[in-house]
Design an enzyme around this catalytic site. Structure first.
Site, PDB file in Angstrom:
ATOM      1  N   ASN A   7       1.122  -1.226  -0.191  1.00 40.34           N
ATOM      2  CA  ASN A   7       0.004   0.035  -0.033  1.00 40.34           C
ATOM      3  C   ASN A   7       0.800   1.184   0.003  1.00 40.34           C
ATOM      4  OD1 ASN A   7      -1.443   2.164   0.711  1.00 40.34           O
ATOM      5  ND2 ASN A   7      -2.990   1.084   2.085  1.00 40.34           N
ATOM      6  N   ARG A  90      -2.248  -1.682  -3.762  1.00 41.52           N
ATOM      7  CA  ARG A  90      -3.146  -0.351  -4.123  1.00 41.52           C
ATOM      8  C   ARG A  90      -2.539   0.404  -5.207  1.00 41.52           C
ATOM      9  NH1 ARG A  90      -2.575   4.960  -0.553  1.00 41.52           N
ATOM     10  NH2 ARG A  90      -4.494   6.017  -1.324  1.00 41.52           N
ATOM     11  N   HIS A 179      -8.682   7.232  -2.089  1.00 37.79           N
ATOM     12  CA  HIS A 179      -8.863   6.563  -0.792  1.00 37.79           C
ATOM     13  C   HIS A 179     -10.072   5.584  -0.437  1.00 37.79           C
ATOM     14  CE1 HIS A 179      -6.641  10.037   1.085  1.00 37.79           C
ATOM     15  NE2 HIS A 179      -5.587   8.968   0.832  1.00 37.79           N
ATOM     16  N   ARG A 238      -0.022  18.825  -0.034  1.00 33.59           N
ATOM     17  CA  ARG A 238      -0.885  19.184  -1.101  1.00 33.59           C
ATOM     18  C   ARG A 238      -1.863  20.233  -0.719  1.00 33.59           C
ATOM     19  NH1 ARG A 238      -2.982  13.496  -2.504  1.00 33.59           N
ATOM     20  NH2 ARG A 238      -1.458  12.669  -0.756  1.00 33.59           N
ATOM     21  N   GLU A 381      -6.921  -0.917   5.116  1.00 36.17           N
ATOM     22  CA  GLU A 381      -6.779  -1.067   3.577  1.00 36.17           C
ATOM     23  C   GLU A 381      -6.204  -2.522   3.131  1.00 36.17           C
ATOM     24  OE1 GLU A 381      -6.206   3.040   1.796  1.00 36.17           O
ATOM     25  OE2 GLU A 381      -4.884   2.643   3.536  1.00 36.17           O
TER      26      GLU A 381
END
Length: 395
Positions: A7, A90, A179, A238, A381
């Site tokens: 991931n 991922r 996500h 970001r 995840e």
């Protein structure tokens, strides 16, 4: 069957090795602060815990360190690369090509490369993971699980931009959302907990990358990120939401090139641009010392999240629960408190004592009087990716 899950985040790499289908974790770990001189490699098995601080300049180097550790004759977990049957990856941006979990082929790899520009901090790192894994585990099946897949249920009126129609029909320019694996996993946990036939949930994923999703009856109906993971909440590096005219100003008045602007907004903005730090732990520590820039940045971050909570409550026409997850969402009581302050009009009331914990399972941190449940749910995840990867080959 042993499934290794990779991931890759914008500045991190989480990994877990599962024995499936019982989901027993054979090893797990994290490489964080990738790109910094004090990167951290953590590797944990039932017998050993290893932590190393060193310079890890990029994801490729990090993956090489991981593969060497997995095969280490003393502290590793596998004796041969052939012990790994599936590697689940991922992949952040699947564009209009991929709406479900997919076995990786040369054609799939080319499509992932084509989408680099839509996820410049992520898809290249995801691709590197695939390339390294194919070399280290040549007999394993390589599988891509796309962040964008969960958000395919977002209706057209929410995912379409107010620009000429042909940009959507001919060029696939739209809101995709990201996500998705995390939002899917934690929302399913919340729905089971709420035990309601119809549910209205806002899930808040806060890490170095941050996003928020409106979820109705288990389906994503709106999301803060857009065509790329740049949009929405303030993140580690970001900018999040910004007036597009700022870009023209940079180009025309400040003589920035498009590449300069892209680098600025993706890698030098957000909390880093506001404070000089991208890691919330550093920012919180400085804020506690009285650093005004860090204090303001924390306030701005929470303020942006509150705006989305308000707008998503409106489109859901009510709210049953909000969920905090991911590195910051799970581990920062301070950020959760900042976000939940003064939301009592919406029925969101935080229990400050309960909020101080860092839970390892679903935990309610709202008061008894709160009409809306405030939940902290550790995301996994990696487990979700492992399940989807195994299911791909069941038939």
């Amino acid at each position: 069957m042993q499934v290794l899950v990779l991931n890759s985040g914008s500045s991190s790499l989480k990994f877990q090795l599962f024995h499936m289908p019982d989901a027993h974790i054979l090893c797990s770990g994290l490489i964080e602060r990738i790109g910094l001189n004090d990167s951290i490699f953590k590797f944990k098995t039932e017998k050993d815990t290893i932590k190393i601080t060193q310079s890890i300049p990029n994801h490729k180097v990090g993956l090489e360190i991981l593969s060497n550790q997995l095969l280490n004759k003393d502290t590793g977990i596998i004796k041969s690369a052939n012990d790994i049957h599936i590697v689940g990856h991922r992949v952040v941006q699947g564009g209009s090509y991929f709406d479900k979990t997919t076995e990786i082929t040369p054609i799939v790899k080319e499509k992932i490369k084509e989408l680099f520009s839509l996820a410049p901090l992520h898809n290249p790192a995801n691709f590197e993971g695939i390339e390294v894994a194919e070399t280290v585990f040549p007999k394993a099946k390589q599988v891509a699980v796309f962040d964008t897949a969960f958000h395919q249920t977002i209706p057209e009126h929410a995912h379409k931009y107010a620009i000429a129609n042909e940009f959507l029909t001919d060029h696939d320019i739209r809101l995709y959302g990201f996500h998705g694996t995390s939002h899917k996993y934690i929302s399913e946990k919340a729905i089971d907990f709420l035990d309601k036939e119809n549910s209205k949930i806002i899930s808040i994923h806060l890490g170095n990358g941050c996003s928020i999703t409106a979820i109705e009856n288990g389906e994503s109906i709106d999301h803060s990120m857009g065509l790329t993971p740049l949009d929405g909440l303030i993140m580690g590096t970001r900018s999040g939401d910004i007036d597009p005219s700022v870009i023209f100003h940079f180009a025309k008045k400040l003589d920035y090139t498009l590449e300069d602007i892209n680098t600025l907004l993706h890698k030098k903005s957000g909390m880093l641009g506001l404070t000089g730090y991208s890691d919330l732990r550093d920012i919180q520590a400085e804020a506690d010392k009285g650093n005004k820039e860090c204090q303001l940045a924390l306030h701005m971050n929470a303020y942006r999240i509150k705006k989305y909570i308000g707008s998503y409550t409106a489109i859901l026409n009510g709210l049953d629960a909000i969920i905090f997850t991911a590195g910051i969402g799970e581990n920062s009581p301070e950020m959760r408190q900042h976000v939940c302050q003064n939301l009592d009009y919406l029925g969101i009331i935080l229990d400050e004592e309960k909020n101080q914990i860092r839970p390892n399972k679903l935990t309610v941190i709202s008061t008894e009087k709160s009409k809306v449940k405030i939940l902290v749910i550790p995301t996994n995840e990696e487990l979700e990716i492992a399940k989807q990867a195994v299911n791909l080959f069941k038939n």
